[in-house]
Design a protein around this motif. Structure first.
Motif, PDB file in Angstrom:
ATOM      1  N   UNK A  18       0.834  -1.199   0.000  1.00 26.54           N
ATOM      2  CA  UNK A  18       0.000   0.000   0.000  1.00 26.54           C
ATOM      3  C   UNK A  18       0.874   1.255   0.000  1.00 26.54           C
ATOM      4  N   UNK A  19       0.249   2.361  -0.380  1.00 29.99           N
ATOM      5  CA  UNK A  19       0.955   3.632  -0.487  1.00 29.99           C
ATOM      6  C   UNK A  19       0.957   4.354   0.861  1.00 29.99           C
ATOM      7  N   UNK A  20       2.020   5.112   1.069  1.00 30.89           N
ATOM      8  CA  UNK A  20       2.013   6.092   2.149  1.00 30.89           C
ATOM      9  C   UNK A  20       2.926   7.241   1.737  1.00 30.89           C
ATOM     10  N   UNK A  21       2.716   8.388   2.334  1.00 32.34           N
ATOM     11  CA  UNK A  21       3.506   9.577   2.006  1.00 32.34           C
ATOM     12  C   UNK A  21       4.228  10.063   3.251  1.00 32.34           C
ATOM     13  N   UNK A  22       5.515  10.287   3.124  1.00 34.09           N
ATOM     14  CA  UNK A  22       6.291  10.948   4.172  1.00 34.09           C
ATOM     15  C   UNK A  22       6.218  12.447   3.904  1.00 34.09           C
ATOM     16  N   UNK A  23       5.842  13.224   4.919  1.00 33.25           N
ATOM     17  CA  UNK A  23       5.686  14.665   4.754  1.00 33.25           C
ATOM     18  C   UNK A  23       6.557  15.409   5.754  1.00 33.25           C
ATOM     19  N   UNK A  24       7.214  16.457   5.299  1.00 32.77           N
ATOM     20  CA  UNK A  24       7.990  17.352   6.154  1.00 32.77           C
ATOM     21  C   UNK A  24       7.300  18.706   6.149  1.00 32.77           C
ATOM     22  N   UNK A  25       6.917  19.179   7.328  1.00 32.19           N
ATOM     23  CA  UNK A  25       6.177  20.437   7.475  1.00 32.19           C
ATOM     24  C   UNK A  25       7.073  21.469   8.123  1.00 32.19           C
ATOM     25  N   UNK A  26       7.230  22.613   7.485  1.00 32.12           N
ATOM     26  CA  UNK A  26       8.051  23.703   7.996  1.00 32.12           C
ATOM     27  C   UNK A  26       7.162  24.857   8.433  1.00 32.12           C
ATOM     28  N   UNK A  27       7.346  25.332   9.664  1.00 28.78           N
ATOM     29  CA  UNK A  27       6.598  26.474  10.187  1.00 28.78           C
ATOM     30  C   UNK A  27       7.326  27.742   9.756  1.00 28.78           C
ATOM     31  N   UNK A  28       6.705  28.518   8.870  1.00 26.38           N
ATOM     32  CA  UNK A  28       7.430  29.583   8.178  1.00 26.38           C
ATOM     33  C   UNK A  28       7.953  30.688   9.081  1.00 26.38           C
ATOM     34  N   UNK A  29       7.172  31.176  10.027  1.00 26.14           N
ATOM     35  CA  UNK A  29       7.558  32.382  10.763  1.00 26.14           C
ATOM     36  C   UNK A  29       8.131  32.080  12.146  1.00 26.14           C
ATOM     37  N   UNK A  30       8.485  30.835  12.386  1.00 20.54           N
ATOM     38  CA  UNK A  30       8.989  30.495  13.711  1.00 20.54           C
ATOM     39  C   UNK A  30      10.248  31.291  14.056  1.00 20.54           C
ATOM     40  N   UNK A  31      11.203  31.315  13.149  1.00 20.45           N
ATOM     41  CA  UNK A  31      12.469  31.992  13.438  1.00 20.45           C
ATOM     42  C   UNK A  31      12.246  33.469  13.728  1.00 20.45           C
ATOM     43  N   UNK A  32      11.380  34.111  12.936  1.00 19.24           N
ATOM     44  CA  UNK A  32      11.102  35.538  13.144  1.00 19.24           C
ATOM     45  C   UNK A  32      10.488  35.766  14.523  1.00 19.24           C
ATOM     46  N   UNK A  33       9.494  34.939  14.891  1.00 19.45           N
ATOM     47  CA  UNK A  33       8.836  35.087  16.190  1.00 19.45           C
ATOM     48  C   UNK A  33       9.814  34.782  17.315  1.00 19.45           C
ATOM     49  N   UNK A  34      10.616  33.744  17.149  1.00 21.53           N
ATOM     50  CA  UNK A  34      11.587  33.355  18.169  1.00 21.53           C
ATOM     51  C   UNK A  34      12.584  34.473  18.430  1.00 21.53           C
ATOM     52  N   UNK A  35      13.044  35.126  17.362  1.00 24.17           N
ATOM     53  CA  UNK A  35      14.045  36.181  17.511  1.00 24.17           C
ATOM     54  C   UNK A  35      13.424  37.507  17.934  1.00 24.17           C
ATOM     55  N   UNK A  36      12.162  37.743  17.546  1.00 27.42           N
ATOM     56  CA  UNK A  36      11.514  39.019  17.846  1.00 27.42           C
ATOM     57  C   UNK A  36      10.914  39.039  19.242  1.00 27.42           C
TER      58      UNK A  36
END
Length: 652
Positions: free
Chosen positions: A263-281
């Motif tokens: 059977x099929x399955x998909x491996x997915x990588x999800x990136x949170x776009x604004x994390x670095x900006x929020x973390x640094x700000x």
């Protein structure tokens, strides 16, 4: 590890020490220290069987140190950090072991200095994980753990490429991490001396220049990613999801099940776009809250036993589906959790995410290949197309770009770049009035590489600066040779990049080129884009005036496509505007392009500027432009870019 007296002598001789530590209920504690400079901690460690607290070890600086170490552990990344302990400055390199433990190499950089200024390579033999030092694409030192892991105990490591330690499909990702300085761990396939493969976490950090080495690569594995208790670090306590290694192991099990069930399955990588900006700000506290909230929302959309927190701003998961349409619908439902804002610091923050996915068995049959391909797809995901599935063309594009990045500097040194010249004509006189110098890369195996491929790479890597200097010098030298021989006495146009123009000594560079080549300044035209000029208008105007004061001519290239700086045009000390080819292509057809081109021509003439039309290819375009008083033109209609030998024939 303790039976290495020669290494301990090295530790005692140099001003640094090696520390092991872990999280505890009371915070971060130190559990072991080695080296003469660690003597104050060793005695206290002997009296603290549960570990020495940072406050006890560093009374004045424990808050800053704990914040730094917590950040490294939370984000799962290795890094150097400058620390001040008392009156001394130190560099600490911290390598997390999972998210609960770490080791740190702390080097003193003020007070007593190391005698020979080099990285103390022998200390790597104290590490319980394989470690390599490499520079200029060659391994310079490998510790005993690396030789034992890879079965290369007896062989010489001198000048061996670190790429040869990895399976072919893992090499592009390792190379990419070196080029872009990515500190997060990679999961790669490592080769032993017999060619057998094994999976391992790999971290690489760029060392300070004073160390005498370029990179330190640490190759971990299941045996090195453990809790202080010795149990495998499978879960991340902060998110409640699998750790990177734990997820990788669990996904491998799911892959085996899918293989058996066909059977099929998909491996997915999800990136949170604004994390670095929020973390640094907003700070790490709010960055932690964002990740916790993202984790909670993902837990409601996906089975938690299928999710891993694998990087500071990255999650991995897998889903089942009968076909790609079903898989894509499922991934879009996951992205829907980001439609609601995140409440942080009394404000609502709109946070987006991108997903890259690779499907088993279509895009790979092993966890390594699927992970690599999902990462490639994620890299190509954009805000407009936030879910991307891997297709083979992505890998070939990425590999080619990596190849160009790695070979670009060598190409400069080995004279693989050549100048082509495209003529500019005046349609009234019918004569060639100038040539534009254009760079081409003659690759020994790939052939002629178009500038659209390598110029962006050169811009990104900063190599556009030495390339630009070379083009400027060679173009001026060629023009002066033609002028002296009587073959051609017009002008040579040279494109100047933003990075090149921003160099503090750019005006001096131009002056030196003119002095060295003997070319009169009036025969040199520097072309700059609106974007380059408008980055800093006041500074740009001052620099342009200095160039004008030298007698150099100036042109705005691709006019109309950048900032549309009509209001600034009268302030700029330029001689020529070049109408971008995108407006010229349809000028003979009634429409916006014709109106814009006509307006640019009339405005330039009103300001006393010359106008050149780029990209002229047809008789109809020539007739329209000339009827609107634009007489200087450039394009395939008059001649394509050509080597200087062909241009000299055209001159005759």
């Amino acid at each position: 590890m303790a039976e290495a007296p020669d290494v301990r002598k090295v530790l005692d001789r140099f001003p640094f020490f090696l520390v092991f530590g872990r999280r505890s209920d009371a915070g971060i504690v130190l559990t072991a220290a080695y080296g003469a400079w660690a003597a104050p901690f060793v005695k206290r460690l002997e009296a603290a069987p549960e570990g020495l607290s940072l406050q006890a070890a560093f009374p004045e600086w424990h808050v800053a140190i704990e914040r730094f170490l917590t950040s490294m552990l939370d984000e799962g990344r290795a890094a150097w950090q400058a620390l001040r302990l008392g009156d001394d400055l130190w560099d600490a390199y911290v390598l997390p072991i999972g998210r609960e433990a770490f080791w740190a190499l702390v080097l003193r950089i003020s007070g007593r200095r190391r005698e020979d200024g080099r990285f103390p390579v022998e200390v790597l033999d104290l590490f319980g994980v394989p470690a390599l030092l490499h520079q200029d694409g060659r391994i310079r030192y490998a510790n005993e753990a690396a030789r034992r892991l890879l079965g290369r105990r007896e062989m010489s490591w001198t000048d061996l490429s670190p790429l040869k330690l990895f399976a072919p499909e893992s090499r592009p990702e390792f190379l990419d991490s070196l080029i872009h300085g990515r500190p997060e761990p990679l999961v790669l396939r490592v080769l032993d001396a017999d060619g057998a493969e094994r999976t391992a976490e790999v971290r690489t950090v760029r060392l300070p220049e004073e160390s005498g080495m370029a990179y330190l690569t640490v190759i971990g594995g299941p045996e090195s990613a453990v809790f202080p208790s010795g149990e495998p670090l499978r879960y991340d306590p902060k998110s409640g999801f699998f750790s990177r290694l734990g997820f990788y192991q669990r996904f491998g099990e799911a892959l085996d099940q899918a293989r058996r069930a066909d059977r099929r399955l998909a491996l997915a990588l999800l990136n949170v776009d604004r994390f670095k900006f929020i973390n640094e700000t907003l700070g790490h506290t709010y960055g932690d809250r964002l990740i916790a909230e993202v984790a909670e929302r993902l837990r409601g959309a996906i089975d938690p036993e299928r999710i891993g927190w694998v990087g500071a701003d990255e999650f991995a998961f897998w889903i089942d589906g009968a076909d790609r349409a079903e898989l894509q619908a499922a991934l879009r439902r996951v992205l829907a959790v980001f439609e609601r804002p995140f409440r942080l610091s009394e404000y609502d923050w709109r946070v987006t995410a991108r997903i890259g996915a690779a499907v088993f068995p279509d895009d790979g049959r092993t966890a390594d290949v699927l992970w690599q391909n999902a990462a490639i797809a994620q890299n190509e995901a954009t805000s407009g197309e936030a879910v991307r599935f891997f297709v083979p063309e992505m890998a070939s594009r990425r590999l080619r770009r990596l190849l160009l990045e790695t070979e670009l500097r060598g190409a400069i040194d080995s004279d693989q770049f050549v100048l082509y010249f495209q003529p500019l004509y005046n349609v009234v006189s019918g004569r060639m009035i100038a040539v534009e110098a254009l760079l081409r890369w003659r690759h020994p195996t790939l052939g002629l590489i178009p500038p659209g491929e390598f110029i962006p790479v050169a811009e990104e890597t900063g190599l556009i600066v030495p390339l630009g200097r070379r083009v400027l010098w060679e173009a001026a030298a060629e023009m002066e040779g033609w002028r002296r021989s009587g073959a051609f006495s017009g002008e040579v146009h040279v494109n100047i990049s933003l990075r090149q123009f921003e160099q503090p000594d750019f005006v001096d560079q131009v002056r030196a080129v003119l002095e060295e080549t003997g070319l009169p300044p009036s025969h040199l035209v520097l072309e700059l884009t609106e974007t380059a000029i408008m980055q800093n208008v006041e500074e740009s105007v001052a620099r342009l005036r200095m160039l004008k004061g030298m007698g150099v001519k100036l042109a705005i290239d691709d006019f109309g496509t950048g900032y549309s700086s009509l209001s600034y045009l009268h302030r700029l000390p330029v001689d020529t505007v070049k109408i971008d080819r995108s407006f010229v292509s349809a000028v003979h057809v009634a429409g916006d392009d014709a109106v814009i081109a006509t307006a640019i021509i009339h405005l330039a003439h009103a300001l006393g500027l010359n106008v050149v039309a780029e990209g002229v290819e047809t008789t109809a375009q020539v007739e329209f432009l000339s009827s609107n008083a634009c007489y200087d033109m450039q394009g395939f209609y008059f001649g394509r870019p050509m080597p200087k030998e062909e241009l000299m024939k055209a001159m005759k």
